[in-house]
Design a protein around this motif. Structure first.
Motif, PDB file in Angstrom:
ATOM      1  N   LEU A 453      -3.156 -10.812   0.139  1.00 16.41           N
ATOM      2  CA  LEU A 453      -3.882 -10.986  -1.304  1.00 16.41           C
ATOM      3  C   LEU A 453      -4.191 -12.646  -1.633  1.00 16.41           C
ATOM      4  N   VAL A 454      -5.429 -12.790  -1.886  1.00 17.29           N
ATOM      5  CA  VAL A 454      -5.724 -14.236  -2.013  1.00 17.29           C
ATOM      6  C   VAL A 454      -6.377 -14.142  -3.485  1.00 17.29           C
ATOM      7  N   GLU A 455      -5.867 -14.900  -4.737  1.00 24.34           N
ATOM      8  CA  GLU A 455      -6.222 -15.085  -5.882  1.00 24.34           C
ATOM      9  C   GLU A 455      -5.715 -16.462  -6.604  1.00 24.34           C
ATOM     10  N   ASP A 456      -6.652 -17.197  -7.067  1.00 23.29           N
ATOM     11  CA  ASP A 456      -6.253 -18.402  -7.712  1.00 23.29           C
ATOM     12  C   ASP A 456      -5.531 -18.338  -8.881  1.00 23.29           C
ATOM     13  N   ARG A 476       1.430 -10.076   1.401  1.00 26.18           N
ATOM     14  CA  ARG A 476       1.381 -11.732   1.581  1.00 26.18           C
ATOM     15  C   ARG A 476       0.495 -12.383   0.412  1.00 26.18           C
ATOM     16  N   ALA A 477       1.104 -13.002  -0.681  1.00 24.28           N
ATOM     17  CA  ALA A 477       0.251 -13.681  -1.644  1.00 24.28           C
ATOM     18  C   ALA A 477      -0.229 -14.782  -1.727  1.00 24.28           C
ATOM     19  N   GLU A 478      -1.331 -15.215  -1.684  1.00 18.78           N
ATOM     20  CA  GLU A 478      -1.880 -16.668  -1.705  1.00 18.78           C
ATOM     21  C   GLU A 478      -2.640 -17.000  -2.745  1.00 18.78           C
ATOM     22  N   THR A 479      -2.707 -18.360  -3.188  1.00 19.77           N
ATOM     23  CA  THR A 479      -3.631 -18.695  -4.204  1.00 19.77           C
ATOM     24  C   THR A 479      -4.913 -19.432  -3.839  1.00 19.77           C
ATOM     25  N   ALA A 480      -4.859 -19.602  -2.327  1.00 21.33           N
ATOM     26  CA  ALA A 480      -5.843 -20.139  -1.580  1.00 21.33           C
ATOM     27  C   ALA A 480      -6.294 -19.548  -0.329  1.00 21.33           C
ATOM     28  N   THR A 493      -9.210 -10.039  -1.953  1.00 22.72           N
ATOM     29  CA  THR A 493      -9.465 -11.524  -2.366  1.00 22.72           C
ATOM     30  C   THR A 493     -10.289 -11.730  -3.786  1.00 22.72           C
ATOM     31  N   ASP A 494     -10.098 -12.465  -4.578  1.00 22.13           N
ATOM     32  CA  ASP A 494     -10.938 -12.878  -5.705  1.00 22.13           C
ATOM     33  C   ASP A 494     -12.189 -13.442  -4.954  1.00 22.13           C
ATOM     34  N   PHE A 495     -13.156 -13.531  -6.100  1.00 15.99           N
ATOM     35  CA  PHE A 495     -14.636 -14.151  -5.447  1.00 15.99           C
ATOM     36  C   PHE A 495     -14.549 -15.271  -5.660  1.00 15.99           C
ATOM     37  N   ASP A 496     -13.990 -16.113  -6.854  1.00 10.95           N
ATOM     38  CA  ASP A 496     -14.006 -17.501  -7.117  1.00 10.95           C
ATOM     39  C   ASP A 496     -12.668 -17.882  -6.821  1.00 10.95           C
ATOM     40  N   LEU A 497     -12.478 -18.763  -5.980  1.00 10.27           N
ATOM     41  CA  LEU A 497     -11.086 -19.309  -5.530  1.00 10.27           C
ATOM     42  C   LEU A 497     -10.789 -20.716  -5.839  1.00 10.27           C
ATOM     43  N   GLY A 498     -11.980 -21.467  -6.483  1.00 10.11           N
ATOM     44  CA  GLY A 498     -11.652 -22.844  -6.732  1.00 10.11           C
ATOM     45  C   GLY A 498     -12.064 -23.771  -5.753  1.00 10.11           C
ATOM     46  N   ARG A 501     -15.052 -22.888  -3.160  1.00 13.57           N
ATOM     47  CA  ARG A 501     -14.590 -21.719  -2.140  1.00 13.57           C
ATOM     48  C   ARG A 501     -14.800 -20.765  -2.786  1.00 13.57           C
ATOM     49  N   THR A 502     -15.406 -19.327  -2.062  1.00 15.49           N
ATOM     50  CA  THR A 502     -15.542 -18.173  -2.634  1.00 15.49           C
ATOM     51  C   THR A 502     -15.058 -17.182  -1.797  1.00 15.49           C
ATOM     52  N   GLY A 503     -14.866 -15.894  -2.039  1.00 17.84           N
ATOM     53  CA  GLY A 503     -14.295 -14.724  -1.477  1.00 17.84           C
ATOM     54  C   GLY A 503     -15.141 -14.745  -0.158  1.00 17.84           C
ATOM     55  N   ALA A 504     -16.353 -15.050  -0.029  1.00 15.19           N
ATOM     56  CA  ALA A 504     -17.194 -14.918   1.262  1.00 15.19           C
ATOM     57  C   ALA A 504     -16.567 -15.922   2.116  1.00 15.19           C
TER      58      ALA A 504
END
Length: 571
Positions: A453-456, A476-480, A493-498, A501-504
């Motif tokens: 899981l990736v979410e900023d 497994r949770a990650e902010t990036a 994953t979220d799309f906007d990751l700061g 960077r994007t989900g793509a």
């Protein structure tokens, strides 16, 4: 009392008349009115009428009538077919074409000059056509064409004066016509210039509004999304009856806010002009059943008996856009007819299929009916209870219907209820039925699933991880985007990751590190079309925030089942 909004949009009476004449002449219609085509239609109609007037006028005049009529007929044999060629070329290849416009203007002014120079006093009324064509070119095509057309009118006047004895004998008349040919276009030029300035200002304001709505709805979706996931976790936390009742009330309020922000995002997406329908055969009865099921909780909150009339037909529509249309209509029915009956159904109409949403509410006063499809218009009567919403539901319905060439109409009678009708859907044969694999039941599908899981956003990350773990997933949770990947079955994953960077980018990185095409799910508060274009992979599911937990679990289960089917096929 009935109000209907057509797919052609609002046109002024002259444009509407030209559009209808084009349909009659060509047997077809386009979604958007084409100014160049309208000019071509007007030319085709005016040519024969002007010829008829000239023949009558010259016959009345008597002197050299036969000779002049024969010359005019020879020229008409060139001008009228050329007008038809222009019309057919415009229909075949619509849109801007400078060469075609220039040829049309030269053709028009040559014809009118020829008639004016040849006919004497009897053809003087043709000068009105010269002014009409001059102003018409400016109004249809813009300021540069108005200047060019004014030059053509003055050139026509000079040539006519050189060859027409009647004009030479009346110099003050010629002076008056010359002044008119300058002053009228000059006045129109000033009006158009001011109108262009106002239009540009309005366009900038509209774009600013759209950007604000899109940004506001996106930013506010994050906390709403997190709250929705926390509520889903609370439901399984062994709460007592009183606590469960409070959670239910929170969920009901959150549902209303979520629906509001979905409307804001829908309207900003439509304003961007990026929405394109994907038409395909859809089982309309199944679609209505699914919509009713999705709204069953909202219907329960509103104490509404929601029924669906069965329908076995398939229609050619975009199921996502049509679902949004029906959702918005149904949402209004639940708001304005609490404690009553609401019926979703279909009926054949005009060779196609129409969907009707009928409620037994109090109905709408006649004074409001002409305005219900206007943006931000809300019905408010003295003493009415407050109803959530900003007046965007029906405008979104109208605009989505226009994209699919559907007509949206409404009938309402006070005290008897309201019926909204979506019609114009083409009935098509049912697609071939494909054999289905035996699917495992949903509750066991996600058990033991390893999810990256990736979410900023920290709150959303924590809430999503908590919910996935309650479903039996190992998270497994990650902010990036991670630096390493070890044992990942699915990436969420979220799309906007700061950090630009994007989900793509995250999907590409994870697949590179894992050395395999790890299945992925993207969650976003942006327009799905934009996200889909950047992902460049139609197989990746996209969930619009705020995501309903049931929707997330359904998509996650579908991804797992697809993985299992793929593994079986390889073995």
């Amino acid at each position: 009392m009935t109000i209907a909004a057509t797919v052609a949009g609002r046109q002024n009476p002259l444009e509407a008349l030209i559009e209808r004449l084009t349909v009659l002449l060509t047997g077809s219609a386009s979604e958007d009115y084409d100014a160049e085509r309208g000019q071509a239609v007007t030319r085709v109609i005016n040519g024969p009428l002007t010829l008829l007037y000239l023949i009558v006028a010259l016959l009345v005049g008597g002197q050299d009538a036969a000779f002049k009529i024969s010359i005019i007929l020879v020229y008409a044999a060139i001008y009228i077919p050329a007008s038809w060629v222009l019309l057919l070329r415009t229909i075949k290849r619509p849109g801007y074409n400078f060469g075609r416009r220039a040829f049309a203007m030269v053709n028009d002014y040559l014809a009118m000059t020829f008639v004016l120079a040849l006919g004497g006093a009897y053809t003087l009324p043709v000068w009105a056509l010269v002014l009409w064509v001059t102003v018409g070119n400016g109004l249809r095509f813009g300021l540069r064409y108005l200047v060019a057309a004014t030059g053509g009118a003055l050139a026509s006047l000079v040539v006519t004066w050189m060859f027409n004895e009647y004009w030479q004998a009346n110099p003050f008349m010629v002076m008056t016509l010359a002044i008119t040919a300058i002053l009228v276009p000059a006045y129109i030029f000033g009006l158009l210039a001011r109108l262009q300035t106002v239009y540009n200002t309005a366009l900038e304001a509209n774009l600013a509004k759209s950007k604000f709505l899109a940004q506001a709805s996106h930013d506010l979706r994050q906390p709403i999304h997190a709250i929705s996931l926390y509520i889903a976790c609370l439901r399984d936390a062994g709460l007592g009856p009183e606590e469960r009742s409070m959670v239910e009330n929170i969920d009901r309020s959150l549902h209303s806010v979520s629906r509001l922000f979905r409307s804001l995002l829908d309207i900003s997406t439509l304003d961007s002009g990026k929405v394109r329908p994907n038409l395909k055969p859809v089982a309309i009865g199944k679609l209505l059943e699914e919509i009713a099921q999705q709204n069953s909780r909202a219907a329960e909150w509103a104490r509404v008996s929601l029924r669906v009339a069965p329908c076995a037909q398939h229609v050619l529509v975009d199921d996502v856009l049509l679902t949004t249309m029906i959702q918005n209509i149904l949402s209004n029915a639940l708001k304005y007819a609490p404690g009553r009956n609401v019926l979703l159904g279909c009926r054949r109409r005009g060779g196609g299929l129409a969907i009707t949403v009928h409620d037994q509410g109090d109905g709408i006063a006649e004074v409001h009916l002409p305005h219900v499809f206007e943006e931000f218009y809300q019905i408010r009567e003295k003493g009415d209870r407050d109803v959530e919403g900003v007046g965007l539901g029906l405008p979104i319905v109208l605009r989505l219907g226009r994209l699919m060439n559907l007509t949206v109409g409404m009938r309402s009678f006070q005290g008897r209820g309201t019926t909204v009708i979506i019609e114009g859907m083409e009935i098509v044969p049912a697609p071939a039925i494909q054999a289905r694999r035996n699917e495992a039941p949903l509750p066991s599908v996600t058990s033991g699933l390893r999810v990256l899981l990736v979410e900023d956003d920290q709150d959303v990350l924590l809430a999503t991880a908590m919910l996935l773990e309650k479903w039996g997933c190992t998270v497994r949770a990650e902010t990036a985007p991670p630096a390493t990947v070890d044992g990942c079955d699915v990436l969420v994953t979220d799309f906007d990751l700061g950090a630009k960077r994007t989900g793509a980018d995250c999907i590409a990185l994870v697949r590179k590190l894992a050395r395999e095409d790890v299945p992925a799910i993207v969650m976003t508060g942006h327009d799905e079309t934009r996200v889909r274009a950047e992902l460049e992979d139609p197989s990746i599911p996209i969930l619009a925030k705020p995501v309903h937990p049931a929707e997330m679990r359904s998509v996650l289960s579908a991804v797992v089942l697809r993985m299992s089917a793929s593994a079986e096929a390889k073995n």
